[in-house]
Scaffold this active site. Structure first.
Site, PDB file in Angstrom:
ATOM      1  CG  ASN A  12      -1.824   1.132   1.333  1.00  0.00           C
ATOM      2  OD1 ASN A  12      -1.420   2.253   1.067  1.00  0.00           O
ATOM      3  ND2 ASN A  12      -3.066   0.898   1.733  1.00  0.00           N
ATOM      4  CG  HIS A  15       0.745   6.262   4.813  1.00  0.00           C
ATOM      5  ND1 HIS A  15      -0.139   7.274   5.130  1.00  0.00           N
ATOM      6  CD2 HIS A  15       0.149   5.103   5.169  1.00  0.00           C
ATOM      7  CE1 HIS A  15      -1.218   6.744   5.693  1.00  0.00           C
ATOM      8  NE2 HIS A  15      -1.060   5.421   5.725  1.00  0.00           N
ATOM      9  CG  HIS A  48      -8.191   4.201   1.094  1.00  0.00           C
ATOM     10  ND1 HIS A  48      -8.328   4.101   2.463  1.00  0.00           N
ATOM     11  CD2 HIS A  48      -9.405   4.586   0.628  1.00  0.00           C
ATOM     12  CE1 HIS A  48      -9.569   4.410   2.803  1.00  0.00           C
ATOM     13  NE2 HIS A  48     -10.243   4.720   1.709  1.00  0.00           N
ATOM     14  NE  ARG A  50      -9.320   8.494   4.526  1.00  0.00           N
ATOM     15  CZ  ARG A  50      -9.518   7.602   5.505  1.00  0.00           C
ATOM     16  NH1 ARG A  50      -8.707   6.582   5.645  1.00  0.00           N
ATOM     17  NH2 ARG A  50     -10.507   7.747   6.341  1.00  0.00           N
ATOM     18  NE  ARG A  54      -7.626  11.521   5.715  1.00  0.00           N
ATOM     19  CZ  ARG A  54      -8.157  10.964   6.799  1.00  0.00           C
ATOM     20  NH1 ARG A  54      -7.410  10.180   7.554  1.00  0.00           N
ATOM     21  NH2 ARG A  54      -9.392  11.178   7.144  1.00  0.00           N
ATOM     22  CD  GLU A  75      -7.309  -0.115   1.083  1.00  0.00           C
ATOM     23  OE1 GLU A  75      -7.568   0.887   1.771  1.00  0.00           O
ATOM     24  OE2 GLU A  75      -6.403  -0.889   1.348  1.00  0.00           O
ATOM     25  CB  THR A 106      -9.433   1.905   7.349  1.00  0.00           C
ATOM     26  OG1 THR A 106      -9.020   2.661   6.225  1.00  0.00           O
ATOM     27  CG2 THR A 106     -10.786   1.289   7.082  1.00  0.00           C
ATOM     28  CD  GLU A 156      -7.194  -6.220   3.060  1.00  0.00           C
ATOM     29  OE1 GLU A 156      -7.316  -6.113   1.825  1.00  0.00           O
ATOM     30  OE2 GLU A 156      -6.407  -5.512   3.719  1.00  0.00           O
ATOM     31  CG  HIS A 199      -5.406  -1.478   9.266  1.00  0.00           C
ATOM     32  ND1 HIS A 199      -4.936  -0.847  10.382  1.00  0.00           N
ATOM     33  CD2 HIS A 199      -5.928  -0.509   8.468  1.00  0.00           C
ATOM     34  CE1 HIS A 199      -5.184   0.450  10.278  1.00  0.00           C
ATOM     35  NE2 HIS A 199      -5.779   0.687   9.131  1.00  0.00           N
TER      36      HIS A 199
HETATM   37  N1  PXP Z   1      -5.885  -3.104   4.033  1.00  0.00           N
HETATM   38  C1  PXP Z   1      -6.843  -2.149   4.066  1.00  0.00           C
HETATM   39  C2  PXP Z   1      -8.225  -2.510   3.626  1.00  0.00           C
HETATM   40  C3  PXP Z   1      -6.535  -0.834   4.495  1.00  0.00           C
HETATM   41  O1  PXP Z   1      -7.506   0.099   4.535  1.00  0.00           O
HETATM   42  C4  PXP Z   1      -5.209  -0.527   4.830  1.00  0.00           C
HETATM   43  C5  PXP Z   1      -4.858   0.868   5.229  1.00  0.00           C
HETATM   44  O2  PXP Z   1      -5.119   1.732   4.190  1.00  0.00           O
HETATM   45  C6  PXP Z   1      -4.255  -1.541   4.764  1.00  0.00           C
HETATM   46  C7  PXP Z   1      -4.618  -2.833   4.389  1.00  0.00           C
HETATM   47  C8  PXP Z   1      -2.817  -1.294   5.094  1.00  0.00           C
HETATM   48  O3  PXP Z   1      -2.694  -0.932   6.413  1.00  0.00           O
HETATM   49  P1  PXP Z   1      -1.297  -0.371   6.942  1.00  0.00           P
HETATM   50  O4  PXP Z   1      -1.017   0.871   6.152  1.00  0.00           O
HETATM   51  O5  PXP Z   1      -1.543  -0.126   8.382  1.00  0.00           O
HETATM   52  O6  PXP Z   1      -0.280  -1.447   6.675  1.00  0.00           O
END
Ligand code: PXP
Length: 256
Positions: A12, A15, A48, A50, A54, A75, A106, A156, A199
């Protein structure tokens, strides 16, 4: 290990966009990070979009769709605006997540059971467009059954509570969360759902989840982007991949 038994890693890159947006310019570019992640062994990229934009922007999604070699897991919240964007791009996968503007990330899984009818209608066109629809939910039997009934192919499981308990040193609670994740992974698979998880996962928490034979994909972001400050994005991903393969190898050995 054959590809069939291999646990996929979705990286992901949200960030990277968070850091970029801190200065409002174009650097660092999440699309460049995504290409690097693919080269380092990511099996897919997760982003994602949003509602408040952001981190990831609409232009990032355009860029990812054009540049990626592998699948994009898009996402999004279950809104009309996001559905239109997904139908325009037709990414490999769409993961439906709950979204609250005031949250930092999330926080919980989607309340599928309470919104079954609406969500069934919401995901139908996405499935018809060829997207694999995944629903981000807590390890809760009611939610898994509802996700199955609305026609999702994938769930998930939210690993946030497990990771938080570990980080806070609440090890009994952590182990209870892990037991639920294990049990619910097996339950979801018994319904014919493909199981993903993610997550908050880190090097310290990934192996027990990676060891569940039912889990086919982990989506990991924040920790990997943070860790890339210290060791670079490629090596940070390679180490995660190594830990996942190690955990999976142990599972396959104990099964065989
Ligand atoms: N899976 C989903 C559905 C998420 O919303 C996120 C965070 O955007 C992640 C995985 C990844 O989480 P993290 O960034 O904490 O590893």
């Amino acid at each position: 290990m054959s590809d069939a038994g291999k646990l996929r890693l979705g990286v992901n890159i949200d960030h990277v966009a968070t850091v970029r947006n801190a200065r409002g310019g174009a650097y660092p570019d999440p699309v460049r990070a995504a290409k690097l992640a693919e080269a380092a062994g990511a099996d897919g990229i997760t982003a994602h979009l949003r509602e408040d934009r952001r981190h990831i922007s609409d232009a990032d999604i355009d860029g990812l769709m054009a540049a990626l070699k592998g699948p994009l897991n898009f996402e999004m919240a279950a809104t009309d605006e996001m559905q239109k964007i997904a139908l325009r791009h037709k990414p490999h996968a769409v993961c439906i997540v709950p979204e609250k503007r005031e949250e930092r990330t999330t926080e919980g899984g989607l309340e599928v059971a309470r919104e079954e009818n609406r969500l069934a209608h919401f995901i139908a066109p996405l499935r018809e467009a060829g997207c694999r629809v995944s629903i981000f939910i807590a390890a809760d039997k009611r939610q898994i059954e509802a996700a199955h009934r609305i026609g999702a192919e994938v769930i998930e499981l939210h690993t946030g509570a497990y990771c938080d308990a570990h980080a806070e040193g609440h090890f009994e609670e952590r182990d209870r969360e892990l037991d639920s994740l294990r049990e619910m992974s097996a339950f979801a698979q018994s319904l014919g759902l493909e199981v993903h998880a993610g997550h908050g996962l880190t090097y310290d928490t990934v192996k027990p989840v990676a060891a569940f034979p039912e889990v086919m994909e982990l989506n990991i972001g924040h920790f990997l982007i943070g860790e890339s400050i210290f060791r670079g994005l490629g090596p940070a991903i390679e180490e995660m991949r190594r830990l996942m393969d190690e955990a999976r190898g142990d599972t396959l050995r104990s099964a065989g």
